[in-house]
Design a protein around this motif. Structure first.
Motif, PDB file in Angstrom:
ATOM      1  N   ARG A  70     -50.885   9.225  -5.600  1.00 50.37           N
ATOM      2  CA  ARG A  70     -52.422   9.315  -5.431  1.00 50.37           C
ATOM      3  C   ARG A  70     -52.643  10.614  -5.050  1.00 50.37           C
ATOM      4  NH1 ARG A  70     -55.370   5.052  -1.374  1.00 50.37           N
ATOM      5  NH2 ARG A  70     -56.296   7.027  -0.672  1.00 50.37           N
ATOM      6  N   ARG A 111     -53.171  12.570  -8.262  1.00 50.14           N
ATOM      7  CA  ARG A 111     -54.567  11.971  -8.948  1.00 50.14           C
ATOM      8  C   ARG A 111     -55.820  12.791  -8.657  1.00 50.14           C
ATOM      9  NH1 ARG A 111     -53.198   8.504 -12.324  1.00 50.14           N
ATOM     10  NH2 ARG A 111     -51.864   6.406 -11.824  1.00 50.14           N
ATOM     11  N   GLU A 129     -67.689   6.032  -3.851  1.00 53.48           N
ATOM     12  CA  GLU A 129     -66.563   5.580  -3.728  1.00 53.48           C
ATOM     13  C   GLU A 129     -65.224   6.203  -3.890  1.00 53.48           C
ATOM     14  OE1 GLU A 129     -65.121   2.587  -6.897  1.00 53.48           O
ATOM     15  OE2 GLU A 129     -64.664   1.435  -5.593  1.00 53.48           O
ATOM     16  N   VAL A 130     -65.304   7.259  -4.674  1.00 48.80           N
ATOM     17  CA  VAL A 130     -64.289   8.106  -4.911  1.00 48.80           C
ATOM     18  C   VAL A 130     -64.186   9.073  -3.772  1.00 48.80           C
ATOM     19  CG1 VAL A 130     -63.348   9.825  -6.715  1.00 48.80           C
ATOM     20  CG2 VAL A 130     -64.415   7.924  -7.544  1.00 48.80           C
ATOM     21  N   ILE A 144     -62.628   7.286  -0.640  1.00 48.54           N
ATOM     22  CA  ILE A 144     -61.461   7.024  -0.905  1.00 48.54           C
ATOM     23  C   ILE A 144     -60.365   8.040  -0.719  1.00 48.54           C
ATOM     24  CG2 ILE A 144     -59.498   6.253  -2.501  1.00 48.54           C
ATOM     25  CD1 ILE A 144     -61.335   3.962  -3.260  1.00 48.54           C
ATOM     26  N   HIS A 145     -60.817   9.100  -1.346  1.00 48.65           N
ATOM     27  CA  HIS A 145     -59.842  10.274  -1.152  1.00 48.65           C
ATOM     28  C   HIS A 145     -60.304  11.405   0.015  1.00 48.65           C
ATOM     29  CE1 HIS A 145     -57.373   9.930  -4.886  1.00 48.65           C
ATOM     30  NE2 HIS A 145     -58.467   9.426  -5.361  1.00 48.65           N
ATOM     31  N   ARG A 158     -67.731  12.508 -12.297  1.00 44.39           N
ATOM     32  CA  ARG A 158     -66.679  11.536 -11.743  1.00 44.39           C
ATOM     33  C   ARG A 158     -65.397  11.982 -11.674  1.00 44.39           C
ATOM     34  NH1 ARG A 158     -65.986   6.088 -14.322  1.00 44.39           N
ATOM     35  NH2 ARG A 158     -65.325   7.196 -15.903  1.00 44.39           N
ATOM     36  N   VAL A 216     -63.069  14.693  -7.304  1.00 41.92           N
ATOM     37  CA  VAL A 216     -62.089  14.840  -6.709  1.00 41.92           C
ATOM     38  C   VAL A 216     -61.413  16.349  -6.540  1.00 41.92           C
ATOM     39  CG1 VAL A 216     -61.159  12.461  -6.545  1.00 41.92           C
ATOM     40  CG2 VAL A 216     -60.467  13.872  -8.524  1.00 41.92           C
TER      41      VAL A 216
END
Lengths: 332, 323
Positions: free
Chosen positions: A91, A94, A120-121, A124-125, A170, A174
């Motif tokens: 993860r 990622r 969401e991304v 979560i991160h 998207r 991250v």
């Protein structure tokens, strides 16, 4: 920037898919989608992977992202073996390696707004604290050339090019350092292709990204890449810096690909060299050099022994022995 | 979009209205058909909605069971529902009346009003339908999405399980199970639900197989989202269309199933008035009391047809090939 050690090192990577066979019967054979390939990508570079459809390019992309498991071989990223990572470490990786997909129509969830997709991304991160998410999304959209009001809209309200920009946003959410782009422009109009490619190059400069671009469009490849890998039937047949590859291709397959580029000149003579017939089935690849049935230069030994990818000059590797001793530029 | 297409199909739209009407009747049954008044003024005290609220002082007088015989003394007044008969109110002097002015759909062998019983029966039939289908859909979604998303041995196991359920004749399985369980409306709901999921599971599995290959799912995996999140937040909303269609057909099936079970005596225990139960009670009187058979039968027929029509309309509206 350290350019001596490769940022991404693909070593002997292999993916075989079993064919046929069920619960109780053994499989009848394998599709050799990716067959023992090795290559390096250095920090800040743009490397392209080209080849016909079915040559295994997309499989390589998905293997690097660990979306599918390799049959054999390893992928080192920043010194870590990606193929051995457990879910926790995976993860965190990622966040460093991201992917841009080919089809902007299926790569965005039709039932989520741009905001919920990105939020969401980010959530979560834990990229940014909750109260800054909206601002950060605005910044991401700006980065890919979209207005902030795109945030609250659904994918179907955008054009193909805009959707691809959302896909890029998207992937960038991250903060990755390595981007794999799987045919990033082949589903777009020609006029939009250039915009997206320029955006990718701009982003590379701004965010110091490293790219692995997968494409079958040699025009695109020549425009964006520093180095080119040519794939044929799951194997790399030639590798060279872009200029060198386009000026003096070594492998007959590369020559065939290059001579198939349409030229905007009505007087131009017919292509000198074209691969004959269709690519053979990857279930039963031809013996010896897998290109020999289609190669105009093929000789008897080509049918028996497989040529290895070897250096023919400093940065130029090719898997053909007929031209192995032909120095660069001599063909011109 | 889907709604717009759905509206083009007139019979389905009409059927949807029928279902809404039925639902309204079912929910409002205590206000439509009841011998307990809606508002009661008695002994200087105002009772609001005694038909749905139990007042302890009325209970103490044992009034709830005897409202039909209650004579208001001076100053007392009450507002009755439009159909002043409870579904359980017996009046043997009025037994087996054919439809007339006071009992619009006649009375049964114990003088109970058929219309009132049918109105209350719609509550039972519809709630059995919805709860049973709810259970079936939840099980179907969970098993189907696991099978479709993970594939391999999970898929094999779930598929075999589905096939096993499909080869067993459900109706007889349910009769057998009901013979061993205490008869209650909940048992029926659960048993019908537990046998109704294979269709839903197969649909959901198919949708998941299709969606799993889509690039947005790969993108979510590449972004490190968890499997549960991908399955239920990303794929499931895109897979729900066919499930709604199948649930609508399932509702019709469950209502029919409950009627069948009650008719055979394995269903809702008497004296609760489910439509199948009404049919069963009419068995001995079919020769002359036609109203006992016709009206509950018609109610089942209309409801099942309405749900099937809505299901068909939904299916056609969602299938772009039929546009």
């Amino acid at each position: 920037m350290n350019n001596d050690t490769p940022y991404l090192k693909v070593d002997n990577l292999t993916k075989y898919y079993p064919v046929g066979g069920g619960l109780f019967s053994k499989s009848k054979g394998y599709v050799r989608a990716v067959d023992h390939i090795s290559f390096d990508v250095y920090r800040g570079e743009t490397v392209s992977l080209v080849g016909e459809s079915g040559s295994g390019k997309t499989t390589v992309a998905r293997l690097i992202l660990r979306l599918i498991e390799p049959t054999e071989g390893s992928i080192f990223f920043d010194g870590m073996d990606l193929t051995k990572l457990k879910s926790g470490a995976l993860r965190s990786i990622r966040r460093k390696i991201q992917i841009i997909f080919q089809d902007p129509y299926s790569s965005l969830n039709p039932r989520m707004t741009v905001y919920s997709m990105l939020a969401e991304v980010l959530h979560i991160h834990r990229i940014v604290p909750r109260e800054e998410i909206t601002n950060y999304i605005e910044h991401l959209l700006q980065l890919v050339g979209l207005n902030a009001d795109a945030m609250y809209r659904y994918p179907h309200e955008f054009s193909g090019g805009q959707r691809q920009r959302i896909g890029i946003a998207r992937a960038l959410a991250v903060n990755p350092s390595f981007l794999v782009a799987d045919e990033p422009v082949s589903a777009l109009d020609v006029s939009v292709q250039a915009q997206i490619l320029n955006l990718l190059m701009e982003l590379q400069e701004k965010l110091h990204l490293t790219y692995l671009i997968i494409s079958h469009d040699l025009g695109v490849v020549r425009h964006v890449s520093d180095r080119v890998l040519v794939m044929y039937l799951g194997q790399i047949v030639e590798e060279a810096p872009t200029e060198l590859l386009f000026d003096s291709p070594n492998h007959p397959y590369t020559k065939a690909l290059l001579s198939a580029i349409p030229k905007p000149d009505p007087e131009a003579t017919l292509p000198k060299l074209l691969a004959q017939g269709e690519p053979p089935s990857p279930i039963n690849p031809p013996s010896g050099c897998s290109f020999h049935p289609r190669c105009p230069y093929a000789t008897e030994p080509c049918k028996k022994e497989t040529p290895l990818l070897q250096y023919i000059s400093d940065k130029h590797r090719s898997a053909c022995w007929i031209f192995a001793n032909t120095p660069d530029k001599s063909l011109h | 979009m889907v709604w717009h297409e759905f509206c083009k199909h007139r019979p389905s739209l009409f059927a949807l209205l029928v279902i809404f009407l039925l639902g309204f009747i079912a929910i409002m049954a205590p206000f439509i058909a009841n011998d307990v008044p809606i508002i009661l003024y008695k002994g200087g005290k105002l009772y609001v909605f005694p038909n749905i609220i139990t007042y302890s002082d009325l209970q103490a007088e044992n009034l709830y069971a005897n409202f039909d015989r209650w004579k208001p003394s001076s100053g007392d007044w009450l507002i009755k529902p439009p159909l002043p008969y409870g579904p359980l109110r017996q009046d043997l002097e009025q037994s087996l009346q054919s439809p007339n002015r006071t009992h619009w759909l006649g009375t049964d062998d114990r003088g109970r009003d058929v219309l009132s019983r049918m109105i209350w029966g719609s509550r039972l039939s519809l709630s059995v339908g919805f709860v049973a289908v709810g259970i079936a859909v939840i099980i179907g979604i969970i098993l189907g999405s696991l099978a479709g998303y993970f594939g391999r041995w999970v898929d094999t196991v779930v598929l075999r399980f589905i096939e096993l359920m499909l080869v067993i004749p459900t109706f007889f399985l349910i009769i057998t199970v009901m013979a061993f369980l205490p008869p209650s409306i909940w048992t029926i709901m659960i048993v019908i639900g537990l046998t109704g999921w294979p269709g839903v599971a197969r649909l959901v599995r198919g949708e998941f197989l299709k969606q799993r290959q889509m690039e947005y799912v790969l993108a979510s995996r590449a972004l490190g989202l968890s499997n549960t999140r991908i399955m239920f937040r990303h794929i499931l909303p895109n897979a729900m269309g066919p499930v709604f269609v199948s649930a609508t057909f399932g509702l019709a099936g469950a209502i029919l199933m409950e009627s069948g079970l009650s008719f055979l005596g394995f269903g809702v225990p008497p004296p609760a008035p489910s439509w199948g139960e009404l049919l069963k009670q009419s068995q001995g009187y079919v020769d002359f009391a036609w109203w006992l058979v016709l009206f509950p039968g018609l109610a089942i027929f209309i409801t099942v047809t309405a749900f099937n029509l809505v299901g068909e309309g939904l299916r056609d509206a969602m299938d772009p090939r039929l546009r």
